[in-house]
Write a protein that holds these residues in place. Structure first.
Motif, PDB file in Angstrom:
ATOM      1  N   THR A 123      52.112  33.293  -5.870  1.00 47.36           N
ATOM      2  CA  THR A 123      52.717  32.043  -5.394  1.00 47.36           C
ATOM      3  C   THR A 123      52.511  30.945  -6.419  1.00 47.36           C
ATOM      4  O   THR A 123      51.662  31.052  -7.315  1.00 47.36           O
ATOM      5  CB  THR A 123      52.112  31.589  -4.042  1.00 47.36           C
ATOM      6  OG1 THR A 123      50.898  30.855  -4.283  1.00 47.36           O
ATOM      7  CG2 THR A 123      51.834  32.769  -3.134  1.00 47.36           C
ATOM      8  N   LYS A 124      53.267  29.874  -6.261  1.00 47.92           N
ATOM      9  CA  LYS A 124      53.170  28.735  -7.184  1.00 47.92           C
ATOM     10  C   LYS A 124      51.919  27.890  -6.934  1.00 47.92           C
ATOM     11  O   LYS A 124      51.619  26.996  -7.719  1.00 47.92           O
ATOM     12  CB  LYS A 124      54.418  27.858  -7.055  1.00 47.92           C
ATOM     13  CG  LYS A 124      55.686  28.518  -7.543  1.00 47.92           C
ATOM     14  CD  LYS A 124      56.889  27.609  -7.395  1.00 47.92           C
ATOM     15  CE  LYS A 124      58.161  28.276  -7.924  1.00 47.92           C
ATOM     16  NZ  LYS A 124      59.355  27.413  -7.750  1.00 47.92           N
ATOM     17  N   ALA A 125      51.203  28.167  -5.837  1.00 50.45           N
ATOM     18  CA  ALA A 125      50.063  27.324  -5.458  1.00 50.45           C
ATOM     19  C   ALA A 125      48.717  28.013  -5.674  1.00 50.45           C
ATOM     20  O   ALA A 125      47.701  27.559  -5.159  1.00 50.45           O
ATOM     21  CB  ALA A 125      50.198  26.908  -3.989  1.00 50.45           C
ATOM     22  N   GLU A 126      48.702  29.087  -6.463  1.00 52.42           N
ATOM     23  CA  GLU A 126      47.450  29.817  -6.679  1.00 52.42           C
ATOM     24  C   GLU A 126      46.504  29.046  -7.604  1.00 52.42           C
ATOM     25  O   GLU A 126      46.888  28.115  -8.308  1.00 52.42           O
ATOM     26  CB  GLU A 126      47.739  31.194  -7.277  1.00 52.42           C
ATOM     27  CG  GLU A 126      48.547  32.114  -6.395  1.00 52.42           C
ATOM     28  CD  GLU A 126      47.873  32.429  -5.080  1.00 52.42           C
ATOM     29  OE1 GLU A 126      46.715  32.899  -5.094  1.00 52.42           O
ATOM     30  OE2 GLU A 126      48.506  32.222  -4.024  1.00 52.42           O
ATOM     31  N   HIS A 127      45.255  29.503  -7.634  1.00 53.20           N
ATOM     32  CA  HIS A 127      44.247  28.928  -8.522  1.00 53.20           C
ATOM     33  C   HIS A 127      44.573  29.293  -9.975  1.00 53.20           C
ATOM     34  O   HIS A 127      45.182  30.341 -10.231  1.00 53.20           O
ATOM     35  CB  HIS A 127      42.872  29.490  -8.136  1.00 53.20           C
ATOM     36  CG  HIS A 127      41.731  28.844  -8.823  1.00 53.20           C
ATOM     37  ND1 HIS A 127      41.232  29.292 -10.029  1.00 53.20           N
ATOM     38  CD2 HIS A 127      40.987  27.764  -8.487  1.00 53.20           C
ATOM     39  CE1 HIS A 127      40.220  28.526 -10.402  1.00 53.20           C
ATOM     40  NE2 HIS A 127      40.049  27.588  -9.487  1.00 53.20           N
ATOM     41  N   PRO A 128      44.173  28.453 -10.941  1.00 51.75           N
ATOM     42  CA  PRO A 128      44.444  28.776 -12.346  1.00 51.75           C
ATOM     43  C   PRO A 128      43.907  30.135 -12.792  1.00 51.75           C
ATOM     44  O   PRO A 128      44.465  30.757 -13.705  1.00 51.75           O
ATOM     45  CB  PRO A 128      43.740  27.636 -13.106  1.00 51.75           C
ATOM     46  CG  PRO A 128      43.784  26.482 -12.156  1.00 51.75           C
ATOM     47  CD  PRO A 128      43.615  27.090 -10.794  1.00 51.75           C
TER      48      PRO A 128
END
Length: 383
Positions: free
Chosen positions: A96-101
């Motif tokens: 997803t676009k909201a994952e952790h770096p």
């Protein structure tokens, strides 16, 4: 001036009992766990006990737990290990676009090596569409990597539903549970999870330590090569005192009812929101405060109030909060999570703060914070 700490999503203070356990191990049990004499056997027993606690916490088998240096290493091991071992099946990965770096940057590396990575959109609450996930799955998909709880918004992803969707496919299901362990109930069997990453310092344990759950049937190649520690899955002499402390932290958090903990955090959120409403402060909640959210995180947008200015004023007043993920602190780039939720042109990106609670946070601390927050924001907004 006494500082009030409200950035528990970044790290948590170590439990006093964890400190005691680590100190005792450092003083009395310095043996190498790979040694066969008594000191080594004692160290191995300590690790085995912690492994039992970790496995029990997520309903896994003991030999499915690999101790690592933390969430980032666990995520990297799961992602690169899957990509390397399954490229004969396909090179398609979904996240997803909201994952952790520590998930997104390995994905970018794999893209540069010819892998196809699908980044699912999230809505304004940080949630994916399950229909989008189903549409994105193909026979060539080898991995689906979706976090349990978002570190900036507190959004809880529906892991059981995702696991049920992924199970019939060729893909492994990896969960970054760094913010999930200790805040929500996790069951790798019921949720059909193949890989799961954790970090000790998010649950009042020591820093630079975590574990990766790897389902027995996977047999992924290690990220770190060398000795034969962790049954040849993660080389390097084990940090016995740290692992003992991690085991204690797991035991402590496992004994706390998650529903009661979430109720406590929701009450703390309400103290802040009620104070802001009474002071007639203009604000919006980024993400949500409903049952689909972990209430240990509260992300707020204040119209016309710069994140940097607000953080600085709160810091000077003795309150520690964040502008987003601690792993991107110092970066001039806006929060990729808020960008994913609201778009790159939204004012929220540069006008939001993240407040996060821990099990040691008190109502008195939050009441003091809420009053100071309302005072500072009102002054800035009314200039």
């Amino acid at each position: 001036m006494t500082e009030i700490y409200l950035d528990n999503a970044a790290t948590t203070p170590m439990s006093p009992k964890v400190i005691d356990v680590i100190t005792e191990e450092m003083k009395n049990n310095f043996g190498n766990a790979s040694s066969t004499y008594e000191l080594g056997r004692k160290a191995r027993h300590v690790i085995d006990q912690a492994r039992q606690k970790a496995a029990k916490a997520i309903n896994a088998k003991e030999n499915e737990i690999i101790f690592t240096s933390g969430g980032s290493e666990s995520n990297n091991t799961a992602i690169f290990g899957t990509a390397q071992s399954r490229q004969n099946i396909g090179k398609r990965i979904i996240t997803t676009k909201a994952e952790h770096p520590s998930v997104l940057k390995p994905m970018q590396r794999l893209e540069s090596e010819g892998y196809e990575v699908i980044y699912l959109d999230v809505d304004e609450n940080g949630r994916i569409s399950l229909a989008d996930l189903e549409d994105a799955l193909t026979p060539q998909t080898i991995l689906v990597s979706i976090m349990a709880v978002n570190n900036e918004l507190g959004t809880i992803n529906p892991l059981a539903e995702i696991g049920a969707i992924v199970k019939p496919s060729n893909a492994y299901f990896h969960v970054d549970a760094v913010q999930g362990l200790g805040n929500i109930n996790l069951d790798v069997a019921k949720m059909n999870i193949d890989l799961l990453s954790t970090s000790a310092h998010k649950i009042n344990g020591p820093k630079f330590l975590g574990f990766l759950y790897e389902k027995n049937s996977l047999n992924l190649p290690p990220l770190v090569y060398g000795g034969e520690q962790e049954t040849k899955r993660r080389a390097g002499t084990e940090n016995v005192p740290g692992i003992a402390g991690f085991g204690e932290a797991i035991s402590e958090i496992a004994a706390i009812d998650k529903k009661s903990l979430q109720t406590k955090y929701q009450n703390l959120q309400n103290i802040i929101l009620n104070e802001l409403s009474q002071a007639k402060i203009e604000y919006q909640v980024n993400g949500g405060t409903q049952k689909f959210d972990s209430h240990h995180v509260l992300n707020l947008h204040f119209n016309g109030v710069s994140t940097t200015v607000l953080q600085t004023n709160l810091d000077l007043a003795g309150f520690a909060v964040s502008g987003g993920s601690a792993c991107t602190a110092g970066s001039i780039e806006p929060s990729h999570v808020l960008v994913a939720c609201f778009g790159k042109d939204s004012a929220r990106i540069n006008e939001s703060i993240r407040i996060s609670f821990g099990r040691y946070t008190t109502e008195e601390e939050v009441q003091a914070f809420a009053k100071e927050l309302a005072k500072i924001v009102s002054k800035i907004q009314n200039k």
